[in-house]
Design a protein around this motif. Structure first.
Motif, PDB file in Angstrom:
ATOM      1  N   LEU A  48      25.953  30.573  52.551  1.00  0.00           N
ATOM      2  CA  LEU A  48      25.695  31.249  54.157  1.00  0.00           C
ATOM      3  C   LEU A  48      26.909  32.061  53.361  1.00  0.00           C
ATOM      4  CD1 LEU A  48      24.862  28.074  55.520  1.00  0.00           C
ATOM      5  CD2 LEU A  48      23.821  29.904  55.953  1.00  0.00           C
ATOM      6  N   LEU A  49      27.833  31.645  52.457  1.00  0.00           N
ATOM      7  CA  LEU A  49      28.711  32.313  52.504  1.00  0.00           C
ATOM      8  C   LEU A  49      28.643  34.128  52.100  1.00  0.00           C
ATOM      9  CD1 LEU A  49      31.741  30.243  51.345  1.00  0.00           C
ATOM     10  CD2 LEU A  49      31.284  30.703  53.316  1.00  0.00           C
ATOM     11  N   GLN A  50      27.448  34.092  51.460  1.00  0.00           N
ATOM     12  CA  GLN A  50      27.309  35.274  50.251  1.00  0.00           C
ATOM     13  C   GLN A  50      26.480  36.047  51.906  1.00  0.00           C
ATOM     14  OE1 GLN A  50      25.557  34.226  46.939  1.00  0.00           O
ATOM     15  NE2 GLN A  50      27.803  34.559  45.785  1.00  0.00           N
ATOM     16  N   ASP A  51      26.236  35.070  52.407  1.00  0.00           N
ATOM     17  CA  ASP A  51      24.414  35.675  54.136  1.00  0.00           C
ATOM     18  C   ASP A  51      25.412  36.318  55.132  1.00  0.00           C
ATOM     19  OD1 ASP A  51      22.383  35.116  52.392  1.00  0.00           O
ATOM     20  OD2 ASP A  51      22.061  33.476  54.159  1.00  0.00           O
ATOM     21  N   PHE A  52      26.671  36.376  55.394  1.00  0.00           N
ATOM     22  CA  PHE A  52      27.669  36.290  56.270  1.00  0.00           C
ATOM     23  C   PHE A  52      28.254  37.470  55.951  1.00  0.00           C
ATOM     24  CE2 PHE A  52      28.378  31.497  57.478  1.00  0.00           C
ATOM     25  CZ  PHE A  52      27.041  31.280  57.879  1.00  0.00           C
ATOM     26  N   GLY A  53      28.369  37.916  54.516  1.00  0.00           N
ATOM     27  CA  GLY A  53      29.217  39.021  53.858  1.00  0.00           C
ATOM     28  C   GLY A  53      31.122  38.861  53.566  1.00  0.00           C
ATOM     29  N   VAL A  54      31.317  37.549  53.249  1.00  0.00           N
ATOM     30  CA  VAL A  54      32.390  37.436  53.059  1.00  0.00           C
ATOM     31  C   VAL A  54      33.062  37.733  51.747  1.00  0.00           C
ATOM     32  CG1 VAL A  54      33.620  35.233  52.105  1.00  0.00           C
ATOM     33  CG2 VAL A  54      32.593  34.720  53.979  1.00  0.00           C
ATOM     34  N   ASP A  55      34.263  38.354  51.358  1.00  0.00           N
ATOM     35  CA  ASP A  55      34.272  39.068  50.601  1.00  0.00           C
ATOM     36  C   ASP A  55      34.024  38.311  49.361  1.00  0.00           C
ATOM     37  OD1 ASP A  55      35.503  41.183  51.821  1.00  0.00           O
ATOM     38  OD2 ASP A  55      36.982  40.416  52.794  1.00  0.00           O
ATOM     39  N   ASP A  56      34.585  37.520  49.041  1.00  0.00           N
ATOM     40  CA  ASP A  56      34.315  36.657  47.648  1.00  0.00           C
ATOM     41  C   ASP A  56      34.108  35.269  47.940  1.00  0.00           C
ATOM     42  OD1 ASP A  56      35.204  39.424  45.925  1.00  0.00           O
ATOM     43  OD2 ASP A  56      37.698  38.140  46.125  1.00  0.00           O
ATOM     44  N   VAL A  57      32.785  35.184  46.831  1.00  0.00           N
ATOM     45  CA  VAL A  57      32.143  33.777  46.802  1.00  0.00           C
ATOM     46  C   VAL A  57      33.014  33.114  45.640  1.00  0.00           C
ATOM     47  CG1 VAL A  57      30.801  32.226  47.692  1.00  0.00           C
ATOM     48  CG2 VAL A  57      31.108  33.917  49.168  1.00  0.00           C
ATOM     49  N   HIS A  58      33.184  32.410  45.473  1.00  0.00           N
ATOM     50  CA  HIS A  58      33.533  31.548  44.138  1.00  0.00           C
ATOM     51  C   HIS A  58      32.950  30.059  44.254  1.00  0.00           C
ATOM     52  CE1 HIS A  58      36.350  34.441  42.994  1.00  0.00           C
ATOM     53  NE2 HIS A  58      36.553  34.732  43.827  1.00  0.00           N
ATOM     54  N   THR A  59      32.004  29.608  43.069  1.00  0.00           N
ATOM     55  CA  THR A  59      31.516  28.232  42.912  1.00  0.00           C
ATOM     56  C   THR A  59      32.079  27.832  41.493  1.00  0.00           C
ATOM     57  OG1 THR A  59      29.343  29.100  41.784  1.00  0.00           O
ATOM     58  CG2 THR A  59      29.435  29.559  44.078  1.00  0.00           C
ATOM     59  N   GLY A  60      31.901  26.337  41.878  1.00  0.00           N
ATOM     60  CA  GLY A  60      31.821  25.461  40.662  1.00  0.00           C
ATOM     61  C   GLY A  60      33.365  24.863  40.360  1.00  0.00           C
ATOM     62  N   ILE A  61      34.112  25.146  41.803  1.00  0.00           N
ATOM     63  CA  ILE A  61      35.944  25.043  41.206  1.00  0.00           C
ATOM     64  C   ILE A  61      36.049  23.375  41.413  1.00  0.00           C
ATOM     65  CG2 ILE A  61      37.871  25.297  42.148  1.00  0.00           C
ATOM     66  CD1 ILE A  61      37.034  28.147  43.324  1.00  0.00           C
ATOM     67  N   GLY A  62      36.716  22.225  40.177  1.00  0.00           N
ATOM     68  CA  GLY A  62      36.457  21.168  40.758  1.00  0.00           C
ATOM     69  C   GLY A  62      35.086  20.493  40.157  1.00  0.00           C
ATOM     70  N   GLY A  63      34.598  21.329  39.633  1.00  0.00           N
ATOM     71  CA  GLY A  63      32.798  21.218  39.840  1.00  0.00           C
ATOM     72  C   GLY A  63      32.119  22.084  40.016  1.00  0.00           C
ATOM     73  N   THR A  64      32.565  21.075  41.772  1.00  0.00           N
ATOM     74  CA  THR A  64      30.927  21.808  42.725  1.00  0.00           C
ATOM     75  C   THR A  64      32.007  22.151  44.478  1.00  0.00           C
ATOM     76  OG1 THR A  64      30.934  19.380  42.802  1.00  0.00           O
ATOM     77  CG2 THR A  64      28.838  20.504  41.985  1.00  0.00           C
ATOM     78  N   ALA A 156      43.796  20.970  40.123  1.00  0.00           N
ATOM     79  CA  ALA A 156      43.840  20.971  38.309  1.00  0.00           C
ATOM     80  C   ALA A 156      42.620  22.550  38.357  1.00  0.00           C
ATOM     81  CB  ALA A 156      42.930  20.053  38.052  1.00  0.00           C
ATOM     82  N   ASP A 157      41.837  23.037  38.996  1.00  0.00           N
ATOM     83  CA  ASP A 157      41.025  24.115  38.179  1.00  0.00           C
ATOM     84  C   ASP A 157      41.763  25.333  38.430  1.00  0.00           C
ATOM     85  OD1 ASP A 157      39.461  25.359  36.811  1.00  0.00           O
ATOM     86  OD2 ASP A 157      37.304  24.453  38.651  1.00  0.00           O
ATOM     87  N   GLY A 158      43.178  25.681  39.178  1.00  0.00           N
ATOM     88  CA  GLY A 158      43.588  26.783  39.554  1.00  0.00           C
ATOM     89  C   GLY A 158      43.446  26.880  40.854  1.00  0.00           C
ATOM     90  N   LEU A 159      42.680  25.823  42.429  1.00  0.00           N
ATOM     91  CA  LEU A 159      42.644  26.847  43.717  1.00  0.00           C
ATOM     92  C   LEU A 159      43.547  27.350  43.676  1.00  0.00           C
ATOM     93  CD1 LEU A 159      41.243  26.029  46.547  1.00  0.00           C
ATOM     94  CD2 LEU A 159      42.360  24.052  46.885  1.00  0.00           C
ATOM     95  N   PHE A 160      44.993  26.668  43.676  1.00  0.00           N
ATOM     96  CA  PHE A 160      46.451  27.603  44.735  1.00  0.00           C
ATOM     97  C   PHE A 160      46.721  28.885  43.501  1.00  0.00           C
ATOM     98  CE2 PHE A 160      46.455  23.313  46.941  1.00  0.00           C
ATOM     99  CZ  PHE A 160      45.720  24.526  47.773  1.00  0.00           C
TER     100      PHE A 160
END
Ligand SMILES: [Zn+2]
Ligand SMILES: [Zn+2]
Length: 401
Positions: A48-64, A156-160
């Motif tokens: 859905l984020l991709q459909d909306f045209g959000v600039d970047d979409v990242h998945t798998g951060i901290g697992g899911t 821990a997966d670098g979110l911030f």
């Protein structure tokens, strides 16, 4: 179910978006997923984020976990804020019988995270085509809130580090608070949760000859009584804390004095200092009582959730945004402390920010307490949640005049 709901002022939430959020939310509700295993939910969010045209979409951060980024203006010189929703359900069976009830036995969106995810998606859709702000919005969809593991996994997966933000904001629905109302508070708002286990080792034997044994049941009973003095005698009277013994297990039988008794339980507090006092006194009481009887006690004490602490400037911003949406008299800026725990507290331990409650209504399933098998998120509150998110973005990421 909702009474009169004020129209969001300032931010226009189109009827079509309200309908879309209801449909996403009910789809999440029908197909609840647990813990880190929120793969289908995360995939739908990312799509859905991709459909909306959000600039970047990242998945798998901290697992899911999923992160969407919306940028306006120069990312180097404009502020950045994080908006966070949670995606996981609970391992309980739903008792509701309505059409959108859970299709999976033993899993249920009993905390409204289906609604939180739908509202942040709604905000993402509006913000993706909104040019009335300058800065970066980081949309954070976290897994595993209920077990207090998802936020730390994403951090821990670098979110911030990968998506630096100046402040981060969280929103939770609140049954018992009327729709159209918000509440929050500066400073401590929700408690830590720590779990403990005390293993008491004595010397078991025939129940008819206690003089030959070291009875760990007697030791356990005295330790349990002793633990009641932590809150009443060691925690300052100005502080709130809870120490609950919830399990007592022995390896004995009706006619056998056990060799081992295990005590387990749960503690809550609102500051790090009180948390530390509880842990220290528990160790002293267990060791001292056990020694008095010739037994041994081993204490393990683990932090599941940290206290949730809202920072001052960000709390003021959250209150102002909520007031712009529902009016000053419908926002309580000094709500009572709440002895539940929230994984978002781990994000607030890294970055300034504020957590706010959104009224879910007082009647029917929407008025049932969180985690009740008859609870449901209130779709009529979703437009207000979205309006709050968008207002916050406009307020905190203003276009320079
Ligand atoms: Zn919950
Ligand atoms: Zn929740």
């Amino acid at each position: 179910m909702t009474g009169s709901v004020p129209a969001p002022a300032g931010v226009d939430v189109p009827e079509a978006l309200v309908d879309a959020m209801r449909s996403w939310r009910r789809d999440f509700h029908r197909h609840p997923e647990l813990g880190f295993a929120v793969d289908a939910t995360a995939a739908k969010v990312a799509g859905l984020l991709q459909d909306f045209g959000v600039d970047d979409v990242h998945t798998g951060i901290g697992g899911t976990g999923v992160v969407g980024v919306i940028r306006r203006g120069d990312a180097g010189s404009t502020p950045s804020i994080g908006l966070r929703a949670d995606m996981d359900a609970l391992p309980i069976s739903e008792a509701n019988t309505f059409d959108h009830r859970s299709q999976v036995d033993g899993r249920f969106h009993g905390c409204g995270h289906d609604g939180h995810t739908a509202m942040l998606l709604g905000a993402a859709q509006l913000l993706a085509s909104d040019h009335h702000f300058a800065g970066t919005v980081v949309l954070i969809f976290q897994p595993n809130e209920e077990n207090g593991r998802g936020a730390q996994a994403m951090i821990a997966d670098g979110l911030f580090k990968r998506f630096p933000v100046d402040a981060v904001f969280g929103l939770h629905n609140m049954p018992g608070l009327a729709v159209g109302h918000f509440e929050t508070r500066v400073g401590s708002m929700m408690s830590s949760e720590d779990l403990f286990e005390i293993v008491i080792r004595g010397r078991g034997g025939h129940a008819s000859m206690p003089e030959h044994h070291i009875d760990p049941v007697i030791v356990a009973a005295q330790i349990i009584n002793g633990l009641q003095t932590i809150v009443s005698r060691s925690v300052p009277s100005s502080e709130i804390a809870v120490v609950s013994v919830t399990e007592v297990l022995t390896d004995g039988a009706r006619n056998i004095v056990p060799s081992t008794v295990t005590i387990r339980g749960d503690c809550r507090s609102f500051t790090e200092a009180t948390r530390a006092t509880i842990e220290r006194r528990m160790g002293e009481i267990a060791a001292g009582v056990a020694a008095a009887h010739g037994a041994q006690a081993e204490v393990s004490y683990t932090s599941e959730f940290v206290p949730l602490v809202n920072t001052e400037a960000e709390s003021a911003a959250a209150v102002a945004a909520a007031r712009a949406v529902v009016g000053a008299d419908r926002v309580n800026p000094a709500c009572a402390l709440w002895a539940a725990s929230e994984d978002f507290a781990r994000m607030l331990a890294e970055v300034p920010g504020c957590y706010i409650n959104l009224g879910n209504g007082v009647d029917g399933p929407c008025g049932k307490s969180l985690h009740n098998p008859n609870y449901d998120f209130n779709d009529d509150a979703a437009a207000l949640g979205v309006a709050y998110w968008v207002q916050l973005v406009h307020d905190l990421l203003p276009i320079a005049s």
